[in-house]
Design a protein around this motif. Structure first.
Motif, PDB file in Angstrom:
ATOM      1  N   UNK A  93       0.518  -1.100  -0.228  1.00 44.32           N
ATOM      2  CA  UNK A  93      -0.257  -0.233   0.006  1.00 44.32           C
ATOM      3  C   UNK A  93       0.967   0.793   0.118  1.00 44.32           C
ATOM      4  N   UNK A  94       1.874   1.042   0.484  1.00 47.71           N
ATOM      5  CA  UNK A  94       2.597   2.191   0.685  1.00 47.71           C
ATOM      6  C   UNK A  94       3.023   3.019  -0.758  1.00 47.71           C
ATOM      7  N   UNK A  95       3.432   2.252  -1.620  1.00 50.76           N
ATOM      8  CA  UNK A  95       4.193   3.282  -3.019  1.00 50.76           C
ATOM      9  C   UNK A  95       2.568   3.414  -3.481  1.00 50.76           C
ATOM     10  N   UNK A  96       1.574   3.259  -3.783  1.00 49.10           N
ATOM     11  CA  UNK A  96       0.017   3.568  -4.628  1.00 49.10           C
ATOM     12  C   UNK A  96      -0.520   5.013  -3.839  1.00 49.10           C
ATOM     13  N   UNK A  97       0.044   5.344  -2.721  1.00 51.96           N
ATOM     14  CA  UNK A  97      -0.280   6.050  -1.577  1.00 51.96           C
ATOM     15  C   UNK A  97       0.653   6.888  -2.161  1.00 51.96           C
ATOM     16  N   UNK A  98       2.249   6.972  -1.577  1.00 50.40           N
ATOM     17  CA  UNK A  98       2.529   8.276  -2.081  1.00 50.40           C
ATOM     18  C   UNK A  98       2.531   8.833  -3.585  1.00 50.40           C
ATOM     19  N   UNK A  99       2.397   7.383  -4.907  1.00 52.40           N
ATOM     20  CA  UNK A  99       2.584   7.696  -6.001  1.00 52.40           C
ATOM     21  C   UNK A  99       1.392   8.539  -6.155  1.00 52.40           C
ATOM     22  N   UNK A 100       0.042   8.273  -5.506  1.00 48.07           N
ATOM     23  CA  UNK A 100      -0.744   9.451  -5.630  1.00 48.07           C
ATOM     24  C   UNK A 100      -0.733  11.133  -5.285  1.00 48.07           C
ATOM     25  N   UNK A 101      -0.005  10.460  -4.004  1.00 51.09           N
ATOM     26  CA  UNK A 101       0.555  12.235  -3.561  1.00 51.09           C
ATOM     27  C   UNK A 101       1.054  13.117  -4.068  1.00 51.09           C
ATOM     28  N   UNK A 102       2.255  12.447  -5.219  1.00 50.43           N
ATOM     29  CA  UNK A 102       3.289  12.561  -4.870  1.00 50.43           C
ATOM     30  C   UNK A 102       2.143  13.242  -6.986  1.00 50.43           C
TER      31      UNK A 102
ATOM     32  N   UNK B  97       1.128   0.229  12.910  1.00 49.70           N
ATOM     33  CA  UNK B  97       1.912  -0.658  12.757  1.00 49.70           C
ATOM     34  C   UNK B  97       2.354  -0.955  10.581  1.00 49.70           C
ATOM     35  N   UNK B  98       1.215  -0.665  10.566  1.00 52.25           N
ATOM     36  CA  UNK B  98       1.088  -1.133   8.785  1.00 52.25           C
ATOM     37  C   UNK B  98       2.405   0.237   7.997  1.00 52.25           C
ATOM     38  N   UNK B  99       2.080   0.768   8.830  1.00 50.51           N
ATOM     39  CA  UNK B  99       3.971   1.752   8.109  1.00 50.51           C
ATOM     40  C   UNK B  99       3.300   3.244   7.131  1.00 50.51           C
ATOM     41  N   UNK B 100       2.138   3.414   8.178  1.00 51.74           N
ATOM     42  CA  UNK B 100       1.159   5.193   7.358  1.00 51.74           C
ATOM     43  C   UNK B 100       2.211   6.360   8.074  1.00 51.74           C
ATOM     44  N   UNK B 101       3.281   6.527   8.592  1.00 57.99           N
ATOM     45  CA  UNK B 101       3.874   7.655   8.280  1.00 57.99           C
ATOM     46  C   UNK B 101       4.664   7.788   7.444  1.00 57.99           C
ATOM     47  N   UNK B 102       5.466   7.168   6.634  1.00 56.87           N
ATOM     48  CA  UNK B 102       6.006   6.671   5.361  1.00 56.87           C
ATOM     49  C   UNK B 102       5.638   6.655   4.252  1.00 56.87           C
TER      50      UNK B 102
END
Ligand code: ADP
Ligand code: MG
Length: 750
Positions: A19-28, A40-45
């Protein structure tokens, strides 16, 4: 720079999590985002990486001071300039943060929702290019959730006051549809990328237990997890007080947290836990969101929570670092009554209108029933949890309490052992004790009687006069304990209410004693622990050889954390230390390859870490080259009379080495001091209880003098496995007793 470089260089991670990559891409790409990931899933990143890649400033709305503090500390450690604005700062400090922010000193600023619409903050924000507004713990906007924070609803108003609308990204671990709808609607997200990752947490072990004596169970559990830290959740403040007190008086470093304590104490206790000064936090659900501590290795629910959302969120605070962790719920029917009371009398919703209150009440009662169903299921616990969140899963996880139990039962089929004879002996022993005393007896004493021990208390109470005294002296004591537990499990023995330390026979025992009932046993008790650890803990521990290195890295980390004034996990996570202990980096490049080590940390701590690994390597080499074990010199062993009283006398006698080792094992694990067989032997030689002579082989050997024999030190013959006979100095029970008595009086053997 791109997102992967940032991930690797700043955070030290090699790959993204689900999930991290997709969310980061959307934001960018300028799109709003809504990420639902488990604790603990890594939302902060997901917002920290864009913060470093986007032009302007990132604001993070966060509900709690402690959360902001931890995250900012962690970012600073990674060399990322960040600050927070909340009521823990003085007015002057807040002005200073804003002044620096205006100079562009920070990439991220964490802010409490209450502050958004204040004049000073609005004025500040107007002068900034804010490219991303991240809303952490976004469920706080919804009154359906547990942590409703009305000021989260100010967020859209704040956004409208900005000259340019930033990208808005919201994150939560709460998966229910109602909350999700609220987040999107109330935060006015525009066509957000909605991403819900899997909710499974494979490193968590789930179990529900019905323990008659929860405290006793808890103490035993904690005893086995002395070097770990964890949380014990209780339903009420009063229970928190009681449990915390009991744990403290049993010698555990426990602290407490609930809404009835004043702010200062809450903060202090939370920090004690975060900084590992207290290893057990006993708390109500007030202790929650504010902890990002990554090395929580167990979450025990002393009472059943009100619903599965709360349970999963609270339990999910275990094992954030990916290491195996335990989530155990101690269920009792009384918990249901407490939960109902809390639901019906909760004043959290006093300000809501009547109709809504009723709806919430109905919903909460339904959730409570689902929580009870979970506690009572004999199916896979993980499956039950994932079902609740509507997630697909394998029918059985194979590693929760129920799955393991089932596996044991079926795997053991056919391996049943007939233990009728042993059962008859044991039950008749317990029964005779009952007759003699009018009450039952503790498990340990029963074993001592059966084994024919010369224990002082046993003799003082004249249990050696019972006809069952010593009738099982040929059976290993650990096996005797297993038998006893099996008999409890099968209902032949029980613990009377109110005094769980004692065992008594049940009516069913009569069938064994007088009606030839057969007793079969499947070893399940013995296997429980080991299977579970293998299954749930496969990746958690360094290889045995690395344990020493891991421990040294851990103490280095404590040292660094103390110097930096941050919790240990902010420096390196446990998982990172484990990786280091396995990789044993010898150069900075190798260190950078370890997951969890970014450039900043390598720069800051690399030298210290590499010094430890180098030292460890040298020590390994030294060990290899000189066969003679040159251990670090240990100070002499000093034990308190209380510690000495835990020594278990060996009626068959022991060697000096075994005796010295047993004594050394009585001291606190992290205290220095050791006694070796050699030291003991030298001492007895000096006292004239042993003498040295040359054997036929030409080697010197020691044997007792007549004075030594009078003191119970004997030469005995033993047979090795290969049949060879050898003789050895043996300390009889009498000699053990004398030595223990002298040690209690202050004798120190150097
Ligand atoms: P959440 O906010 O979702 O509960 P966090 O953002 O606090 O979770 O992250 C939990 C842990 O996972 C942190 O210790 C973090 O450093 C670690 N982590 C996050 N992303 C990764 C990744 N891609 N690889 C390894 N560890 C990660
Ligand atoms: Mg978080």
């Amino acid at each position: 720079m791109d997102k992967r470089t940032v991930l690797r260089e700043r955070f030290g991670f090699r790959s993204f999590r689900e999930g991290q990559e997709a969310l980061i891409d959307a934001i960018l790409s300028g799109r709003d985002a809504f990420g639902v990931m488990p604790t603990g899933g890594g939302k902060s990143l997901c917002y920290q990486i864009p913060a470093l890649l986007l032009e302007g400033l990132t604001l993070v709305v966060s509900p709690l001071i402690s959360l902001m503090k931890d995250q900012v500390a962690a970012l600073k450690e990674a060399g990322i300039p960040a600050a927070f604005l909340n009521s823990s700062l003085t007015a002057a400090q807040q002005r200073e943060v804003l002044r620096r922010a205006e100079l562009g000193a920070y990439r991220l600023i964490y802010v409490a929702p209450e502050r958004l619409l204040t004049d000073s903050f609005l004025e500040f924000a107007a002068g900034q290019t804010i490219s991303l507004l991240a809303v952490d713990e976004a469920h706080c906007v919804s009154q359906w959730g547990q942590d409703f924070r009305p000021n989260y609803r100010d967020i859209p108003a704040f956004v409208r006051r900005l000259s340019r609308r930033p990208v808005i990204a919201a994150f939560t671990a709460t998966a229910t549809a109602e909350v999700g709808e609220d987040v999107v609607r109330l935060l006015e997200l525009r066509d957000p990328l909605r991403l819900v990752t899997g909710f499974d947490r494979p490193n968590l072990y789930f179990d529900v237990r019905r323990e008659r004596d929860k405290t006793a169970w808890l103490k035993t559990y904690l005893e086995g997890h002395r070097d770990k830290s964890g949380i014990v959740y209780c339903a009420t403040r009063k229970t928190v007080e009681q449990v915390c007190e009991k744990l403290r008086s049993a010698g555990f470093a426990a602290t407490r947290y609930h809404a009835g304590l004043d702010d200062a104490e809450r903060r202090e206790n939370q920090e004690d836990f975060a900084y590992d000064r207290a290893s057990v936090m006993v708390a109500t659900n007030a202790f929650g969101m504010g902890i990002d501590k990554s090395n929580v290795s167990f979450v025990i629910h002393y009472n059943m929570p009100k619903n599965i959302e709360s349970y999963y969120q609270e339990a999910g605070r275990a094992g954030r670092d990916g290491a195996p962790a335990d989530c155990v719920l101690l269920f009792s029917p009384g918990d249901v009554i407490t939960a109902e009371f809390l639901i019906q009398n909760g004043n959290e919703r006093e300000q809501l209108d009547e109709a809504l209150r009723v709806r919430l009440l109905i919903r909460d009662m339904k959730r409570l029933r689902q929580m009870q169903d979970y506690c009572k299921t004999d199916g896979c616990y993980r499956a039950a949890l994932l079902d609740y969140f509507g997630e697909a899963h394998a029918p059985n996880c194979g590693c929760c309490g129920n799955c393991l139990q089932r596996e044991e039962e079926s795997a053991e089929e056919g391996e049943e052992e007939d233990i009728t004879l042993a059962a008859q002996k044991i039950l008749s022993c317990v029964r005779r004790v009952e007759r003699k005393n009018g009450v039952g007896l503790g498990e340990t004493m029963i074993v001592l009687i059966l084994a024919g021990s010369r224990d002082k208390t046993l003799l003082a109470r004249e249990y050696d006069l019972l006809p069952t005294y010593g009738i099982m002296r040929d059976t290993k004591r650990t096996l005797l304990h297993d038998y006893l537990r099996a008999l409890v499990k099968q209902g032949y023995l029980r613990r009377p209410p109110g005094d769980y330390d004692v065992l008594i026979t049940t009516e069913q025992a009569e069938s064994v004693l007088f009606r030839q009932e057969r007793v079969l046993w499947r070893h399940a008790v013995q296997k429980e622990q080991s299977t579970r650890q293998q299954k749930a803990g496969a990746s958690g521990k360094p290889e045995a050889a690395d344990q020493a290195l891991f421990d040294r890295l851990r103490s280095l980390r404590s040292e660094l954390a103390r110097q930096a004034g941050v919790p240990a996990y902010v420096i390196f996570h446990d998982a990172t230390l484990l990786n280091m202990a396995n990789a044993k980096p010898a150069s900075e490049a190798e260190l950078l390859a370890v997951s969890g080590v970014g450039e900043q940390k390598a720069k800051k701590y690399g030298q210290a870490v590499l010094a430890v690994t180098a030292e460890w390597r040298q020590a390994q080499q030294a060990k290899k080259s000189s066969k003679a074990k040159k251990k670090e010199p240990q100070p002499p062993l000093r034990l308190t009379p209380e510690q000495l009283s835990r020594y278990v006398f060996q009626p068959e006698g022991v060697s000096m080495t075994a005796f010295a080792r047993a004594l050394t094992a009585l001291k606190d694990e992290n205290e220095p001091g050791a006694l070796t067989g050699r030291q003991l032997s030298d001492r007895l030689l000096a006292e004239g209880l042993l003498t040295e002579e040359t054997a036929e082989t030409g080697r010197l050997r020691r044997r007792p003098t007549p004075a030594g024999e009078a003191a119970g030190i004997l030469m005995t013959e033993r047979v090795k496995e290969d049949g060879e006979v050898y003789s050895m100095v043996t300390l009889t029970e009498e000699a053990q007793r004398q030595l223990i008595a002298r040690l209690s009086e202050g004798l120190v053997i150097e």
